[in-house]
Design a protein around this motif. Sequence first.
Motif, PDB file in Angstrom:
ATOM      1  N   GLU A   1     -23.444  39.582  36.689  1.00  0.00           N
ATOM      2  CA  GLU A   1     -23.925  38.505  37.680  1.00  0.00           C
ATOM      3  C   GLU A   1     -23.574  38.256  39.143  1.00  0.00           C
ATOM      4  N   PRO A   2     -22.594  38.712  39.263  1.00  0.00           N
ATOM      5  CA  PRO A   2     -22.060  38.838  40.696  1.00  0.00           C
ATOM      6  C   PRO A   2     -22.725  39.979  41.670  1.00  0.00           C
ATOM      7  N   ALA A   3     -23.131  41.057  40.801  1.00  0.00           N
ATOM      8  CA  ALA A   3     -23.948  42.121  41.355  1.00  0.00           C
ATOM      9  C   ALA A   3     -25.301  41.552  41.517  1.00  0.00           C
ATOM     10  N   ALA A   4     -25.872  40.993  40.463  1.00  0.00           N
ATOM     11  CA  ALA A   4     -27.237  40.242  40.789  1.00  0.00           C
ATOM     12  C   ALA A   4     -27.301  39.180  41.749  1.00  0.00           C
ATOM     13  N   ALA A   5     -26.357  38.438  42.247  1.00  0.00           N
ATOM     14  CA  ALA A   5     -26.321  37.473  43.330  1.00  0.00           C
ATOM     15  C   ALA A   5     -26.246  38.243  44.581  1.00  0.00           C
ATOM     16  N   ALA A   6     -25.520  39.260  44.649  1.00  0.00           N
ATOM     17  CA  ALA A   6     -25.691  40.229  45.809  1.00  0.00           C
ATOM     18  C   ALA A   6     -26.942  40.673  46.466  1.00  0.00           C
ATOM     19  N   MET A   7     -27.511  41.223  45.083  1.00  0.00           N
ATOM     20  CA  MET A   7     -28.828  41.674  45.167  1.00  0.00           C
ATOM     21  C   MET A   7     -29.806  40.524  45.514  1.00  0.00           C
ATOM     22  N   ALA A   8     -29.605  39.257  44.897  1.00  0.00           N
ATOM     23  CA  ALA A   8     -30.423  38.278  45.274  1.00  0.00           C
ATOM     24  C   ALA A   8     -30.499  37.853  46.901  1.00  0.00           C
TER      25      ALA A   8
ATOM     26  N   ASP B   1     -25.734  15.918  28.927  1.00  0.00           N
ATOM     27  CA  ASP B   1     -26.285  16.917  28.270  1.00  0.00           C
ATOM     28  C   ASP B   1     -27.555  17.421  28.870  1.00  0.00           C
ATOM     29  N   GLY B   2     -28.065  17.110  30.148  1.00  0.00           N
ATOM     30  CA  GLY B   2     -28.967  17.727  31.162  1.00  0.00           C
ATOM     31  C   GLY B   2     -28.265  18.770  31.840  1.00  0.00           C
ATOM     32  N   ILE B   3     -26.898  18.897  31.759  1.00  0.00           N
ATOM     33  CA  ILE B   3     -26.388  19.763  32.790  1.00  0.00           C
ATOM     34  C   ILE B   3     -26.526  21.222  32.229  1.00  0.00           C
ATOM     35  N   ILE B   4     -26.400  21.347  30.886  1.00  0.00           N
ATOM     36  CA  ILE B   4     -26.342  22.975  30.266  1.00  0.00           C
ATOM     37  C   ILE B   4     -27.600  23.315  30.540  1.00  0.00           C
ATOM     38  N   PRO B   5     -28.846  22.885  30.294  1.00  0.00           N
ATOM     39  CA  PRO B   5     -29.938  23.938  30.626  1.00  0.00           C
ATOM     40  C   PRO B   5     -30.276  23.936  31.708  1.00  0.00           C
ATOM     41  N   LEU B   6     -29.781  23.142  32.998  1.00  0.00           N
ATOM     42  CA  LEU B   6     -30.014  23.189  34.133  1.00  0.00           C
ATOM     43  C   LEU B   6     -29.231  24.447  34.759  1.00  0.00           C
ATOM     44  N   ASN B   7     -27.849  24.396  34.125  1.00  0.00           N
ATOM     45  CA  ASN B   7     -27.145  25.571  34.446  1.00  0.00           C
ATOM     46  C   ASN B   7     -27.799  26.818  34.126  1.00  0.00           C
ATOM     47  N   ASN B   8     -28.348  26.955  32.752  1.00  0.00           N
ATOM     48  CA  ASN B   8     -29.012  28.002  32.367  1.00  0.00           C
ATOM     49  C   ASN B   8     -30.141  28.394  33.271  1.00  0.00           C
ATOM     50  N   GLU B   9     -30.944  27.497  33.643  1.00  0.00           N
ATOM     51  CA  GLU B   9     -32.177  27.784  34.467  1.00  0.00           C
ATOM     52  C   GLU B   9     -31.469  28.459  35.970  1.00  0.00           C
ATOM     53  N   PHE B  10     -30.479  27.818  36.661  1.00  0.00           N
ATOM     54  CA  PHE B  10     -30.000  28.242  37.861  1.00  0.00           C
ATOM     55  C   PHE B  10     -29.474  29.790  37.548  1.00  0.00           C
ATOM     56  N   HIS B  11     -28.867  30.082  36.723  1.00  0.00           N
ATOM     57  CA  HIS B  11     -28.422  31.554  36.460  1.00  0.00           C
ATOM     58  C   HIS B  11     -29.667  32.283  36.255  1.00  0.00           C
ATOM     59  N   ARG B  12     -30.862  31.817  35.471  1.00  0.00           N
ATOM     60  CA  ARG B  12     -31.883  32.766  35.053  1.00  0.00           C
ATOM     61  C   ARG B  12     -32.638  32.905  36.692  1.00  0.00           C
ATOM     62  N   VAL B  13     -32.695  31.963  37.182  1.00  0.00           N
ATOM     63  CA  VAL B  13     -33.488  32.149  38.680  1.00  0.00           C
ATOM     64  C   VAL B  13     -32.674  33.148  39.598  1.00  0.00           C
ATOM     65  N   ILE B  14     -31.600  33.290  39.533  1.00  0.00           N
ATOM     66  CA  ILE B  14     -30.871  34.150  40.135  1.00  0.00           C
ATOM     67  C   ILE B  14     -31.140  35.653  39.595  1.00  0.00           C
ATOM     68  N   TRP B  15     -30.874  35.611  38.287  1.00  0.00           N
ATOM     69  CA  TRP B  15     -31.247  36.878  37.730  1.00  0.00           C
ATOM     70  C   TRP B  15     -32.587  37.350  38.210  1.00  0.00           C
ATOM     71  N   ALA B  16     -33.670  36.472  38.250  1.00  0.00           N
ATOM     72  CA  ALA B  16     -35.218  36.916  38.535  1.00  0.00           C
ATOM     73  C   ALA B  16     -35.084  37.413  40.114  1.00  0.00           C
ATOM     74  N   CYS B  17     -34.342  36.523  40.926  1.00  0.00           N
ATOM     75  CA  CYS B  17     -34.429  36.913  42.550  1.00  0.00           C
ATOM     76  C   CYS B  17     -33.618  38.186  42.813  1.00  0.00           C
ATOM     77  N   ALA B  18     -32.903  38.822  41.725  1.00  0.00           N
ATOM     78  CA  ALA B  18     -32.275  40.207  42.073  1.00  0.00           C
ATOM     79  C   ALA B  18     -33.281  41.096  42.102  1.00  0.00           C
ATOM     80  N   GLY B  19     -34.331  41.058  41.125  1.00  0.00           N
ATOM     81  CA  GLY B  19     -35.302  42.078  41.410  1.00  0.00           C
ATOM     82  C   GLY B  19     -34.938  43.298  40.265  1.00  0.00           C
ATOM     83  N   ASN B  20     -34.012  42.951  39.614  1.00  0.00           N
ATOM     84  CA  ASN B  20     -33.764  44.092  38.584  1.00  0.00           C
ATOM     85  C   ASN B  20     -33.817  44.060  37.238  1.00  0.00           C
ATOM     86  N   GLY B  21     -34.965  44.450  36.750  1.00  0.00           N
ATOM     87  CA  GLY B  21     -35.366  43.913  35.303  1.00  0.00           C
ATOM     88  C   GLY B  21     -34.639  44.437  34.281  1.00  0.00           C
ATOM     89  N   ARG B  22     -33.584  45.356  34.627  1.00  0.00           N
ATOM     90  CA  ARG B  22     -32.653  45.565  33.614  1.00  0.00           C
ATOM     91  C   ARG B  22     -31.403  44.610  33.338  1.00  0.00           C
TER      92      ARG B  22
END
Length: 237
Positions: A90-97, A130-151
Amino acid sequence: MKPIQRALPLVNQVYEHLRGAILSGVLKPGEKIVETKLAGELEVSRSPVREAIRLLENEQLLVEQDGNIKVFVPTVQDFQEISALRLAVEPAAAAMAAQRFEGADVRALQTSLEANLDATNSCLSTGDMDGIIPLNNEFHRVIWACAGNGRFVRIMENVSALIQYYCSLVLDINQQQTNILQEHTDIYLALKAGDPVEAQDAMHRHINKDLQVIERYVASSDGLNVQFPPTGVALYK
């Protein structure tokens, strides 16, 4: 549980019911899953229940133990392994994002992160943990997508459910106290500034905070008889 509504494929509905019940704590860690009982409660045949169970086994939220299907019970080693994976990727994904963040192809993702921060702030303001957990998950998912690395995305999606599971555990050990909004804001500002070094460092700090919560809990037990979920602590509210 409520009877299944038949607007969507039954397997999808049963899967969502079971997954939600596990992540919300309706089904407790270590609880035995009885196929016939669930089928009766949801008013469906055993076939979609069986397929939904298989999908949740793939997500590692259900496990086979002594011939029975049970809700996953986390261990210290499990958390350490997930943390090691997250800290590697995830830190590498954030750098790429950060290097791609102002590009036109990720503009919608940038807007999504901003909306996520607003929603997180609202949940914290109203005490909706209770709403924090899905929002946390979504935040990280978006950054994974921003990184542009499908793997990267495929690797992290494989453990996404377990990450949510552990986030709930960390919140409970930490007595519902969290700096998630500030930590997510720090990551977002580094992304927006196009600063890959700070984005990587901010993400590392954020993930490492959860690991430190677990390590402190383990240390308080002197490494003996450590239980997940902790005795006397509700894993999910």
